[in-house]
Enzyme design. Structure first.
Site, mmCIF file in Angstrom:
data_model
loop_
_atom_site.group_PDB
_atom_site.id
_atom_site.type_symbol
_atom_site.label_atom_id
_atom_site.label_comp_id
_atom_site.label_asym_id
_atom_site.label_seq_id
_atom_site.Cartn_x
_atom_site.Cartn_y
_atom_site.Cartn_z
ATOM 1 N N ASP A 1 9.570 2.893 1.645
ATOM 2 C CA ASP A 1 8.393 3.692 1.983
ATOM 3 C C ASP A 1 8.156 3.585 3.483
ATOM 4 O O ASP A 1 7.628 2.601 3.980
ATOM 5 C CB ASP A 1 7.177 3.171 1.200
ATOM 6 C CG ASP A 1 5.905 3.969 1.480
ATOM 7 O OD1 ASP A 1 5.881 4.721 2.473
ATOM 8 O OD2 ASP A 1 4.932 3.819 0.716
ATOM 9 N N LYS B 1 2.856 11.471 6.798
ATOM 10 C CA LYS B 1 2.011 11.277 7.963
ATOM 11 C C LYS B 1 2.545 11.999 9.198
ATOM 12 O O LYS B 1 2.288 13.170 9.389
ATOM 13 C CB LYS B 1 1.791 9.782 8.207
ATOM 14 C CG LYS B 1 0.980 9.113 7.092
ATOM 15 C CD LYS B 1 0.488 7.754 7.480
ATOM 16 C CE LYS B 1 -0.191 7.028 6.328
ATOM 17 N NZ LYS B 1 -1.411 7.680 5.830
ATOM 18 N N PHE C 1 0.860 -1.182 0.000
ATOM 19 C CA PHE C 1 0.000 0.000 0.000
ATOM 20 C C PHE C 1 0.890 1.223 0.000
ATOM 21 O O PHE C 1 1.563 1.521 0.991
ATOM 22 C CB PHE C 1 -0.945 0.054 1.200
ATOM 23 C CG PHE C 1 -1.861 1.255 1.115
ATOM 24 C CD1 PHE C 1 -3.021 1.184 0.370
ATOM 25 C CD2 PHE C 1 -1.531 2.447 1.727
ATOM 26 C CE1 PHE C 1 -3.853 2.304 0.238
ATOM 27 C CE2 PHE C 1 -2.344 3.568 1.606
ATOM 28 C CZ PHE C 1 -3.517 3.485 0.860
#
Length: 405
Positions: free
Chosen positions: A232, A261, A147
């Site tokens: 990531d 984030k 993801f």
């Protein structure tokens, strides 16, 4: 004259969203109005312990005082110039972030998906300018069940049909291999490979922690075959796993790391690519950009986030409370929990399917004042703010045990 809306209940607000909001999420039926630390409160005044932390965007908790102060201070001075001009906050943010992560340069963006897209563009440009791959032929190897975001290019290499179906045609140039499989990875790499792009821990897939040696194996393999390793760390980074970066559990240094984030402190969207000069130096003015990327408000908040991480307090808390979480979940094995995976303050918990789906369990926990989110099937994610206390964490694990019992 400003009209003041009458207060509405949670049920009324949820109903009000239905005709005017596109259905891109399926949120739990709780309407949050206020929050502080590890706690949120809904519009009806009920409090909940937040064990999701905005998918790690709230690593430091809701409204951390130092981050709120930094934002307020900057709001009174300057919020946006665009990158048509310099601003007085970006240089310090860049200097501090590259020092914290041990890299040479950074590229500021806004959302996690933008950081991933930027990493893809950098890898391709590097392949053509430095490695000598023929133009238009660069490939990137990714892992199944990944993801990395929701843009059309990113869903092109997703294996989640919910994310892909109906959004083609897809962007070419990606090869998908099983996660945690070095042999399959090696077989997919050839002279056209620009990069291997993986999550050090696959979050959306259920917090899948790879075998010891996998990340170091990826690093050795990419070194040996002459391609890049891009990690990531948008969910796994910035303290979540007990280190500043999750790759540090194996002492691995990728060529670039994607951050997001928590970099915005739960206040503004902030993301970045940090990496080696040889990679980020392939960009020239006009080849990539973002109006809001590196804006002074984001830079001020991002610098305050770096301040918090430089103390090591949050990494230490994730390590120590991660033991409490691991031990608590171990005690639930055979009592509603089939299996779990955890690292630091992050866990994927597989619940006995006979007790319900992950969504069912999440809703039951919500009714008991604890917020988590499901992934697939009967799996839930636990990722509390790193400011949670040991007492709060133990209480939440007890609530989970009661719900499963």
């Amino acid at each position: 004259m400003t009209m003041v809306s009458e207060p509405r209940t949670s049920a009324e607000l949820i109903r009000a969203e239905e005709p005017v909001l596109a259905h891109n999420y399926h949120p739990l039926p709780v309407v949050v109005a206020r929050a502080e630390g590890a706690w949120v409160e809904d519009v009806d005044g009920r409090r909940y312990l937040d064990l999701l932390a905005g998918y790690s965007a709230l690593n430091f908790g809701h409204r951390h005082p130092a981050l709120i102060e930094a934002a307020h201070r900057q709001l009174d001075r300057l919020t946006l110039t665009s990158r048509a001009f310099h601003n007085d906050r970006l240089a310090e943010f860049a200097e501090r972030l590259v020092k914290l992560t041990g890299y040479d340069m950074m590229l500021p963006m806004n959302t996690g998906a933008e950081a991933v897209e930027s990493g893809i563009k950098l890898a391709r440009k590097w392949a053509y300018d430095v490695k000598g791959v023929p133009d238009g032929q660069a490939t990137i190897v990714v892992a199944a069940d990944n993801f990395h975001g929701r843009t059309t290019t990113i869903v092109s290499f997703s294996t989640d049909e919910t994310a892909r179906a109906g959004f083609g045609p897809f962007t070419p140039g990606f090869r998908i291999v099983p996660y945690n499989d070095l042999a399959a990875l090696e077989a997919a790499i050839d002279e056209t490979t620009a990069a291997v792009l993986i999550e050090p821990i696959q979050g959306e897939a259920g917090v899948l922690v790879p075998d010891d040696g996998y990340l170091s194996g990826v690093r050795e393999l990419t070194h040996r075959t002459g391609c890049l390793f891009i990690a990531d760390e948008i969910q796994s980074g910035l303290g979540r796993t007990g280190h500043t970066l999750a790759v540090q559990h194996e002492g691995v240094v990728p060529d670039a790391v994607l951050l997001g984030k928590a970099l915005g402190g739960g206040i503004v969207p902030v993301s970045a690519v940090v990496g080696r000069r040889e990679l980020l130096g392939v960009l020239h003015p006009g080849e990539h950009g973002s109006t809001f990327g590196g804006n002074p408000l984001a830079a001020a908040v991002g610098t305050a986030v770096v301040d918090l991480l430089e103390t090591g307090e949050f990494q230490r808390r994730a390590r120590e409370l991660g033991v409490v979480l691991h031990n608590g979940l171990t005690g639930l094995l055979g009592h509603g929990v089939v299996s779990f995976r955890s690292r630091g303050l992050w866990a994927g918990v597989d619940v006995n399917p006979s007790l319900g789906t992950g969504r069912d369990i999440s809703e039951r926990l919500m009714r008991e004042g604890v917020l988590v989110k499901d992934t697939h099937g009967s799996t839930i994610r636990i990722a509390p703010p790193l400011c949670i206390t040991e007492e709060e964490l133990r209480s939440a694990i007890g609530v989970l045990g009661n719900v499963l019992g």
